[in-house]
Design an enzyme around this catalytic site. Sequence first.
Site, PDB file in Angstrom:
ATOM      1  N   PHE A 106       0.951  -1.092  -0.047  1.00 61.04           N
ATOM      2  CA  PHE A 106      -0.093  -0.039   0.042  1.00 61.04           C
ATOM      3  C   PHE A 106       0.852   1.168   0.156  1.00 61.04           C
ATOM      4  O   PHE A 106       0.445   2.457  -0.389  1.00 61.04           O
ATOM      5  CB  PHE A 106      -0.999  -0.176   1.149  1.00 61.04           C
ATOM      6  CG  PHE A 106      -0.330   0.348   2.281  1.00 61.04           C
ATOM      7  CD1 PHE A 106      -0.293   1.898   2.900  1.00 61.04           C
ATOM      8  CD2 PHE A 106      -0.158  -0.392   3.411  1.00 61.04           C
ATOM      9  CE1 PHE A 106       0.241   1.801   4.169  1.00 61.04           C
ATOM     10  CE2 PHE A 106       0.407  -0.329   4.721  1.00 61.04           C
ATOM     11  CZ  PHE A 106       0.618   1.066   4.908  1.00 61.04           C
ATOM     12  N   LYS A 107       1.954   1.226   0.146  1.00 61.89           N
ATOM     13  CA  LYS A 107       3.001   2.435   0.449  1.00 61.89           C
ATOM     14  C   LYS A 107       3.370   2.873  -1.072  1.00 61.89           C
ATOM     15  O   LYS A 107       3.943   4.053  -1.237  1.00 61.89           O
ATOM     16  CB  LYS A 107       4.199   1.877   1.111  1.00 61.89           C
ATOM     17  CG  LYS A 107       4.173   1.622   2.694  1.00 61.89           C
ATOM     18  CD  LYS A 107       5.316   1.285   3.332  1.00 61.89           C
ATOM     19  CE  LYS A 107       5.139   1.153   4.926  1.00 61.89           C
ATOM     20  NZ  LYS A 107       4.479  -0.212   5.184  1.00 61.89           N
ATOM     21  N   ASP A 108       2.965   2.025  -2.053  1.00 59.31           N
ATOM     22  CA  ASP A 108       3.398   2.348  -3.381  1.00 59.31           C
ATOM     23  C   ASP A 108       2.868   3.691  -3.860  1.00 59.31           C
ATOM     24  O   ASP A 108       3.289   4.590  -4.248  1.00 59.31           O
ATOM     25  CB  ASP A 108       2.783   1.293  -4.273  1.00 59.31           C
ATOM     26  CG  ASP A 108       3.645   0.097  -4.478  1.00 59.31           C
ATOM     27  OD1 ASP A 108       4.861   0.148  -4.180  1.00 59.31           O
ATOM     28  OD2 ASP A 108       3.039  -1.051  -4.742  1.00 59.31           O
ATOM     29  N   ALA A 111       4.319   6.556  -1.797  1.00 60.66           N
ATOM     30  CA  ALA A 111       5.968   6.885  -2.206  1.00 60.66           C
ATOM     31  C   ALA A 111       5.907   7.579  -3.774  1.00 60.66           C
ATOM     32  O   ALA A 111       6.560   8.318  -4.178  1.00 60.66           O
ATOM     33  CB  ALA A 111       6.582   5.351  -2.539  1.00 60.66           C
TER      34      ALA A 111
END
Length: 445
Positions: A106-108, A111
């Site tokens: 989910f950090k995509d 980022a």
Amino acid sequence: MIYYSTNGKAPIADLRKAVVKGLAEDRGLYMPERINKLPKAFFDDMKDMKFQDIAYNVASAFFGEDVDLDSLKDLVYDTLQFDCPVVKVKENIYSLELFHGPTLAFKDVGARFMARLLQYFIKEERGERKEERGEKGEVNVLVATSGDTGSAVANGFLGVDGIHVYVLYPKGKVSPIQECQFTTLGRNITAVEVDGVFDDCQALVKSAFMDAELNEHMKLTSANSINVARFLPQAFYYFNAVARITCQLVNPSTRQLVMCVPSGNFGNICAALFGHEMGLPIKRFIAANNANDVFYNYLQTGNYEPKPSVQTLANAMDVGDPSNFARIYDLYGKSHERISSLISGATYSDEQIRETMRQCYEETGYILDPHGACGYQALVDGLKPGEVGIFCETAHPAKFKEKVDEILGIDVEIPDRLAAFMKGEKQSVPMTKEFSDFKAFLMKQ
Ligand SMILES: *Cc1c(COP(=O)(O)O)cnc(C)c1O
């Protein structure tokens, strides 16, 4: 929009400064001075809108004063080139699958959004200076990782002109799949393999930010979830989730939605809470934790007492002093009563996580990863009659393949995207944990 520091002792900043600096001078976290409510018409229309358009509306409310709207739209569409389905797992419990991005994390989203926003400000500054671009990265991002953050940041920043990324990771302590995700990319991504543990990597990054000579030599910034450009875009997920579930429920008008977020540094749930402040119709929240129970204890006692993290099966949530607690505390006027009436907690041991994964798989066929398992179980335990629960499934089970296979006795399929990383050639710079060595390396760049 003006941003202030949660510690209240730093000068206010504009968005550009907040994004480029990350942390305020007094080591507080930047908060927007206002959270704009979205109009009723938007909420009425949301269920018929696609993810990118929903996100663009949310992004405009946060960033529309500081980024021109065409660029912002471009940035949001570029970031969200995948879907975030809401999947029914069993009666009244739904999984919000946040793992369909490029590195299956989910950090995509945060980022990539941060990379593009930073690039936007670099270009704007270049325009003001009327200069041609230099050969080297104009901004250097340092990021320490125990796995997930490094891969999301490296892929989000890959090929983004004007920015060079250094990913510091502990040798032999990240999973083979994760290591491939940031060591095989090349181009503007350099992997630094530190002979030490995660804390050593983090210490090197912190020392670098404080070293005057180094900061004279190169412009340094960080890309962890303290950065407003990384955590705020995660609010997109929650608007989209409400839109998608509205289409699935038989009687959406009587729904009482509970949003359950497996939490470590509390950036993701903090973004959900910002969404709530913007008018998102969610009745209450649950922060699901593994054995790292600092926030859970705060809810019970009103005392926030950080402690060293303990290692668990859900290792992306092994945090003993969640940095975004400061934002949540500030958002609700430091009131324990307000915080604990909106958010409840849950904490699970590794044994409970295993048991949850087995039970859910047997009962429903749904494969949980250890992080999502905390979220699912918190709904099973905490949902009240009439409520509908959504938990975030924060990682694809294949990212924790060895554990999931062992616990469920299955052979989880590795998606093509993940397998593709495994084919690349590993390249990294070996490094000791001594700051003098790391500094000497950076001074040569
Ligand atoms: C980062 C991460 C979390 C925790 O998210 P926070 O925003 O730090 O609370 C949970 N699960 C997975 C798989 C993660 O990578």
